[in-house]
Design an enzyme around this catalytic site. Sequence first.
Site, short mmCIF file in Angstrom:
data_model
loop_
_atom_site.label_atom_id
_atom_site.label_comp_id
_atom_site.label_asym_id
_atom_site.label_seq_id
_atom_site.Cartn_x
_atom_site.Cartn_y
_atom_site.Cartn_z
N LYS A 40 8.39 15.20 37.70
CA LYS A 40 8.30 16.34 36.78
C LYS A 40 9.42 17.35 37.04
O LYS A 40 9.77 18.13 36.16
CB LYS A 40 6.95 17.03 36.91
N SER A 88 0.61 20.95 37.22
CA SER A 88 1.16 19.58 37.19
C SER A 88 0.72 18.87 35.92
O SER A 88 0.41 17.67 35.92
CB SER A 88 0.74 18.78 38.42
N SER A 99 4.24 12.44 40.18
CA SER A 99 4.49 13.75 39.55
C SER A 99 5.70 14.48 40.12
O SER A 99 6.12 15.50 39.56
CB SER A 99 3.26 14.64 39.68
#
Length: 275
Positions: free
Chosen positions: A62, A122, A59
């Site tokens: 991101k 997230s 993540s």
Amino acid sequence: MLRHLRQLVCLTLVVLAASVLAPAARAFETAATAAWVYDMTTDTVLMDKNADQSLPPASMSKLMTINMLFEALRDGRVTMDTTFAVSDNAVQMTRDGGSTMMLQHDDRPTVEELIHGMIINSGNDACVVVAEGLAGSEAAFAALMTERAAALGMTASTFANASGWPDPNHRMSMRDLGILAKRLIVEFPDYYPIFSQTEFSYKGRSPDNRFNRNPLLKLGIGADGLKTGHTQEAGYGLVGSAVQGDRRIIFAITGLPSEKARAEEAERIVGWAFR
């Protein structure tokens, strides 16, 4: 003369001891498999451990999706009030597990809500919505991410999706993540404070996923960003930044075995970097 000779010998020994001990005192061994630590104030790289190795970023990638959306805001292609549709692909991300903003088909989240959903929750689903809203499809958006990363000097980054979902073609280095973190801090000062917000829940959903995962935000050490990441392949990682006095440091680490290990290692790195 003998006394002067003794003084010279003692001085020589002191200098030799300092030259041997000083590097040892400054040395820092991290448990992370790869790490990059940077003093932004003095433009100094403090640590480089496998920092250019192309690795699964989970993540943490991101941040690139967020950068692309921030650029769209800056260029006037969208506003904070622009709304995007929620596709089957986005809803499927929630069904597949992982972090989520809990979006549903009939939702029309705003850009502002999606930013909070990506940073704080997230949300994998939020990333898909942003990708499709900006580029028409997630595959097209991933290609744009890869192209933009190269233009920004992120030479070890390739993207297969918008969320960091495991894929053999989705890779970043710790240095690239650090470069990206610096960009978000410098280029988007109006939006960067969102990274330090600790809680967000879209329409009261996701009660168990409403808290920011960054373990440093609550420690009072000047931490104000950026993004955690975890998959089985990548381990636990964190791209972080903190300010103390007139100094700001940025770091990216990955490959830790647990949330606890990630939190402890990140705190150790911040303390060492400022010392």
